[in-house]
Structures are given as C-alpha cells and as structure tokens.
Design an enzyme around this catalytic site. Structure first.
Site, mmCIF file in Angstrom:
data_model
loop_
_atom_site.group_PDB
_atom_site.id
_atom_site.type_symbol
_atom_site.label_atom_id
_atom_site.label_comp_id
_atom_site.label_asym_id
_atom_site.label_seq_id
_atom_site.Cartn_x
_atom_site.Cartn_y
_atom_site.Cartn_z
ATOM 1 N N HIS A 264 -2.846 3.080 -5.095
ATOM 2 C CA HIS A 264 -3.386 4.109 -3.585
ATOM 3 C C HIS A 264 -2.132 5.257 -3.457
ATOM 4 O O HIS A 264 -2.150 5.697 -2.244
ATOM 5 C CB HIS A 264 -3.393 3.220 -2.310
ATOM 6 C CG HIS A 264 -4.197 1.985 -2.565
ATOM 7 N ND1 HIS A 264 -4.215 0.720 -1.751
ATOM 8 C CD2 HIS A 264 -5.492 2.012 -3.525
ATOM 9 C CE1 HIS A 264 -5.469 0.081 -2.087
ATOM 10 N NE2 HIS A 264 -6.078 0.691 -3.019
ATOM 11 N N CYS B 171 -2.215 28.579 -2.043
ATOM 12 C CA CYS B 171 -3.629 29.036 -1.703
ATOM 13 C C CYS B 171 -3.630 29.202 0.054
ATOM 14 O O CYS B 171 -5.112 29.164 0.370
ATOM 15 C CB CYS B 171 -4.634 28.069 -2.295
ATOM 16 S SG CYS B 171 -4.855 26.410 -1.605
ATOM 17 N N GLY C 2 1.534 -10.649 -0.563
ATOM 18 C CA GLY C 2 1.471 -9.863 0.311
ATOM 19 C C GLY C 2 0.274 -9.060 0.594
ATOM 20 O O GLY C 2 0.308 -7.772 1.205
HETATM 21 C C1 BJW Z 1 3.063 -11.087 4.020
HETATM 22 C C2 BJW Z 1 4.297 -11.001 4.774
HETATM 23 C C3 BJW Z 1 5.507 -11.334 4.108
HETATM 24 C C4 BJW Z 1 2.719 -10.163 6.125
HETATM 25 N N1 BJW Z 1 5.418 -11.541 2.753
HETATM 26 N N2 BJW Z 1 3.053 -11.536 2.953
HETATM 27 C C5 BJW Z 1 -16.844 -2.920 -2.551
HETATM 28 C C6 BJW Z 1 -17.220 -3.740 -1.594
HETATM 29 C C7 BJW Z 1 -17.292 -3.331 -0.261
HETATM 30 C C8 BJW Z 1 -16.336 -2.148 0.193
HETATM 31 C C9 BJW Z 1 -15.994 -1.334 -0.785
HETATM 32 C C10 BJW Z 1 -16.106 -1.665 -2.149
HETATM 33 N N3 BJW Z 1 -15.557 -0.936 -2.956
HETATM 34 C C11 BJW Z 1 -15.245 0.330 -2.329
HETATM 35 C C12 BJW Z 1 -15.236 -0.014 -1.192
HETATM 36 C C13 BJW Z 1 -14.872 0.704 -0.033
HETATM 37 C C14 BJW Z 1 -13.533 0.400 0.336
HETATM 38 C C15 BJW Z 1 -13.200 -0.903 0.814
HETATM 39 O O1 BJW Z 1 -12.699 -1.583 -0.088
HETATM 40 N N4 BJW Z 1 -13.357 -1.296 2.055
HETATM 41 C C16 BJW Z 1 -12.950 -2.549 2.519
HETATM 42 C C17 BJW Z 1 -11.990 -2.486 3.659
HETATM 43 C C18 BJW Z 1 -14.350 -3.444 2.884
HETATM 44 N N5 BJW Z 1 -12.570 1.203 -0.728
HETATM 45 C C19 BJW Z 1 -12.352 2.376 -0.894
HETATM 46 O O2 BJW Z 1 -12.756 3.226 -0.408
HETATM 47 C C20 BJW Z 1 -11.564 2.740 -2.208
HETATM 48 N N6 BJW Z 1 -12.076 3.638 -2.820
HETATM 49 C C21 BJW Z 1 -13.169 3.405 -3.812
HETATM 50 O O3 BJW Z 1 -13.582 2.181 -3.933
HETATM 51 O O4 BJW Z 1 -13.461 4.289 -4.457
HETATM 52 C C22 BJW Z 1 -14.795 4.402 -4.920
HETATM 53 C C23 BJW Z 1 -15.847 4.201 -4.122
HETATM 54 C C24 BJW Z 1 -16.077 5.268 -3.024
HETATM 55 C C25 BJW Z 1 -16.787 5.493 -1.974
HETATM 56 C C26 BJW Z 1 -17.737 4.169 -1.810
HETATM 57 C C27 BJW Z 1 -17.715 3.036 -3.007
HETATM 58 C C28 BJW Z 1 -17.007 3.390 -4.062
HETATM 59 C C29 BJW Z 1 -10.223 3.189 -1.822
HETATM 60 C C30 BJW Z 1 -9.196 2.288 -1.120
HETATM 61 C C31 BJW Z 1 -7.926 3.073 -0.477
HETATM 62 C C32 BJW Z 1 -7.384 2.226 0.562
HETATM 63 N N7 BJW Z 1 -6.584 3.038 1.022
HETATM 64 C C33 BJW Z 1 -5.347 2.570 1.977
HETATM 65 C C34 BJW Z 1 -4.406 3.443 2.585
HETATM 66 C C35 BJW Z 1 -3.515 4.236 1.620
HETATM 67 C C36 BJW Z 1 -2.838 5.385 2.078
HETATM 68 C C37 BJW Z 1 -1.938 4.750 3.178
HETATM 69 O O5 BJW Z 1 -0.983 3.924 3.166
HETATM 70 O O6 BJW Z 1 -1.997 5.150 4.608
HETATM 71 O O7 BJW Z 1 -4.407 1.518 1.465
HETATM 72 S S1 BJW Z 1 -5.991 1.370 3.378
HETATM 73 C C38 BJW Z 1 -4.680 0.086 3.321
HETATM 74 O O8 BJW Z 1 -5.185 -1.001 2.778
HETATM 75 C C39 BJW Z 1 -3.601 0.668 2.467
HETATM 76 C C40 BJW Z 1 -3.372 -0.606 1.345
HETATM 77 O O9 BJW Z 1 -2.817 -0.380 0.059
HETATM 78 C C41 BJW Z 1 -4.681 -1.287 1.410
HETATM 79 C C42 BJW Z 1 -4.644 -2.882 1.170
HETATM 80 O O10 BJW Z 1 -3.969 -3.419 2.534
HETATM 81 P P1 BJW Z 1 -2.767 -4.762 2.058
HETATM 82 O O11 BJW Z 1 -1.728 -4.125 1.246
HETATM 83 O O12 BJW Z 1 -3.532 -5.735 1.681
HETATM 84 O O13 BJW Z 1 -2.216 -5.011 3.534
HETATM 85 P P2 BJW Z 1 -2.708 -5.775 4.743
HETATM 86 O O14 BJW Z 1 -2.064 -4.998 6.017
HETATM 87 O O15 BJW Z 1 -4.211 -5.550 4.981
HETATM 88 O O16 BJW Z 1 -2.352 -7.005 4.566
HETATM 89 C C43 BJW Z 1 -0.847 -7.183 4.609
HETATM 90 C C44 BJW Z 1 -0.873 -8.951 4.154
HETATM 91 O O17 BJW Z 1 0.600 -9.332 3.800
HETATM 92 C C45 BJW Z 1 -1.588 -10.050 5.187
HETATM 93 O O18 BJW Z 1 -2.226 -10.778 4.347
HETATM 94 C C46 BJW Z 1 -0.421 -10.743 5.875
HETATM 95 O O19 BJW Z 1 -0.634 -11.973 6.167
HETATM 96 C C47 BJW Z 1 0.812 -10.415 4.570
HETATM 97 N N8 BJW Z 1 2.159 -10.577 5.130
HETATM 98 N N9 BJW Z 1 3.889 -10.542 6.088
HETATM 99 C C48 BJW Z 1 4.010 -11.840 2.283
HETATM 100 N N10 BJW Z 1 6.707 -11.171 4.742
HETATM 101 ZN ZN ZN Z 2 -3.285 24.861 -2.586
#
Ligand code: BJW
Ligand code: ZN
Length: 244
Positions: free
Chosen positions: A120, A152, A189
C-alpha cells in the site's frame, strides 16, 4: 497467550522450507501507531474509507493532507517494536524469505528487514497527482498551504494506495509469486478484510501450506488458520523467536 499454540507455531516454522509473512497495522500498534479499524482505529471521527480515497482527496485535500501530515509525524517519531525486530531476526536467520506488509510506515526496514514488499505504498513518498515527480520525505511535510509540484504546479499527494486504486503492479505480482512458493505464512496484525492483500494467505492455504495468525481478535482468517494465537504481535513474536 497459549503455550500450546506457540509450540504449534514453532513447529510449523521449523518444518517450513519457504516461510513468508503478511503484516498489517496491528504490528505497529505497540509502537504507538493507531490501527485503522477497531475501537482505537478512528481518527477524528472519520473512517479510513472516508479519507483514504481519491474522491476524498479531490473533495477536500486540506482535510486529507491534515490527516496524513499528522500520521507522518506519528510514524516518523515512532520506533520499531519487538514484533518488527523478531521478524527481522527470522529473516536474518534465513527462515523468513519475504515480508509482505500493508503498512505504510518504514518500521520493518528500520528494524533491519531487507526483503520487504509494501503493498500500500509509503508515507515516506510524496508524489504529484499529475506527473511522475516524487520525493522521499525525511520529515513530515508542510500542508498549509497545500504542497504543490515544482514540475507542473499540480497538487502533491501521499505516496500511498487509496481504496479503488490499483496496487503497484510490480509489487503485487512479486507478492503473489512469493505466496505461491510459500509452504507457511505468518499473518500478523491485520483485520484481513482489505483486498487483494487479504487473499494472499488463502493462496498459501490452497497450495496446502500452513497459516499462523497472530492477532488479539478473531478475523475472517481465523477459521481457516492452522494456528491462531490470540495475543499482541510484539509479545507473541518475541516469545517465538526466543524459543526457536
Ligand atoms: C493487533 C494488535 C497488536 C491490534 N498485535 N495485532 C474484492 C472484494 C471486495 C472489495 C474489493 C475487492 N477487491 C478490491 C476491493 C475494494 C477494496 C477493498 O478491499 N475493500 C474492502 C474494505 C471491502 N480494495 C481496494 O480498493 C484496493 N485496490 C484494488 O483492489 O484495486 C483494484 C480494484 C480497483 C477498483 C475496484 C476493484 C478492484 C486498494 C486497497 C488500499 C487500502 N488502503 C489503505 C490505506 C493506505 C494508505 C493509508 O495508510 O492511509 O490501507 S486502507 C487501510 O486498510 C490501509 C491498510 O493497509 C489496510 C488494511 O488494514 P490492516 O492493516 O488490516 O489494519 P486494521 O486496522 O484493519 O486491522 C488491525 C488489526 O490489528 C486488527 O485485526 C486488530 O485486532 C489487530 N491488532 N493491536 C497484533 N498489538
Ligand atoms: Zn507534477
């Protein structure tokens, strides 16, 4: 933390020939970086889906930049925790072959991990919305007034992947080929809901590989994980590396 589960995880790790890892925001939680989802996961009443999108940036770049400038400060001031260090040590020992992260911080690298794939993007990169201009941010950038591209004159934006945007294709195809080769994966995580990252462990599973999940809470992956350890990544991975 369940001792039996830790032992099971260690057995899988010892018997693996090609171990990879997938990490998410929870791995950096013990470094003081807020997660996206869950009770501490909100920022100023906004959900990530409301801020981490191109639409949100187009509609209100000031608000989105304010969020990112704050997060840059938090991340750049943070230090790697025992989870980052344990994963770096697993790689150094030659056991962990590749670390795939959804995190936009650089704490894995700062802990010493070398083979890291950022699905990401990175808060260290600031890039132009229009041309190829980008730079490496040593420190949080000034967002009042909004940063402008010197090439730009268009707006600059954070070098991260927002919802609806494609993941960097070279990084994603490398991640897919790494999990195809894996006979075991540590998934730590992550809430395992954001695609396509969440599907990577399923590929290991489909190829009859093992899944070790480390998370204080259950996730959609828990039901199919071979071992699911309820605990903090820093504590669990530190224990694993000590006993290995
Ligand atoms: C602990 C802890 C401790 C706490 N120890 N653990 C197929 C089906 C449905 C939807 C889609 C699909 N394909 C694509 C989509 C759409 C979308 C998507 O997935 N949506 C879902 C929400 C349904 N995906 C996209 O849009 C992606 N692009 C894509 O697929 O392009 C092709 C396409 C385009 C258009 C249409 C279709 C296809 C892009 C996804 C980009 C995600 N971006 C973000 C922001 C990044 C920038 C930023 O940082 O601001 O990425 S969103 C955010 O979520 C960030 C993270 O990397 C990502 C994942 O989150 P993560 O890391 O899992 O964190 P949390 O907070 O959710 O969970 C934390 C966990 O830690 C918890 O479980 C806690 O319990 C645990 N925890 N303390 C261990 N001490
Ligand atoms: Zn530029």
């Amino acid at each position: 933390m369940n001792v039996n589960e830790i032992e099971k995880a260690i057995n899988i790790i010892k018997n693996s020939k090609y171990l990879t890892a997938l990490t998410g925001a929870g791995v950096s939680a013990e470094s003081g970086i807020p997660t996206f989802r869950g009770k501490d996961g909100l920022w100023n009443k906004y959900k990530p889906e409301e801020l981490a999108t191109p639409q949100a940036f187009n509609a209100n770049p000031e608000l989105v930049w304010e969020w990112y400038a704050w997060r840059m400060k938090v991340v750049f001031d943070a230090e790697p925790n025992p989870a980052h260090h344990a994963l770096a040590k697993l790689e150094e020992k030659g056991i962990l072959k590749c670390l795939i992260t959804q995190n936009v911080d650089d704490l894995h690298e700062r802990a010493g991990s070398k083979n890291v794939l950022h699905l990401h993007g990175s808060l260290r990169i600031v890039k132009c919305i229009s041309c190829n201009y980008q730079f490496y941010a040593e420190k949080p950038i000034e967002v009042k007034p909004l940063p402008i591209c010197p090439e730009c004159n268009q707006l600059l934006r954070p070098g991260v992947v927002w919802f609806g945007e494609m993941l960097p294709s070279d990084v994603l195809s490398k991640a897919f080929s790494e999990v195809e080769r894996s006979d075991a994966i540590i998934v730590a995580g992550t809430s395992a809901v954001v695609q396509p990252a969440a599907s990577l462990p399923l590929i290991v599973r489909r190829n009859k590989g093992k899944i070790i999940e480390i998370n204080p809470d259950e996730t959609p992956l828990t039901a199919i994980a071979d071992v699911s350890i309820r605990g903090k990544a820093g504590e669990v991975l530190d224990e694993i590396i000590k006993l290995l």
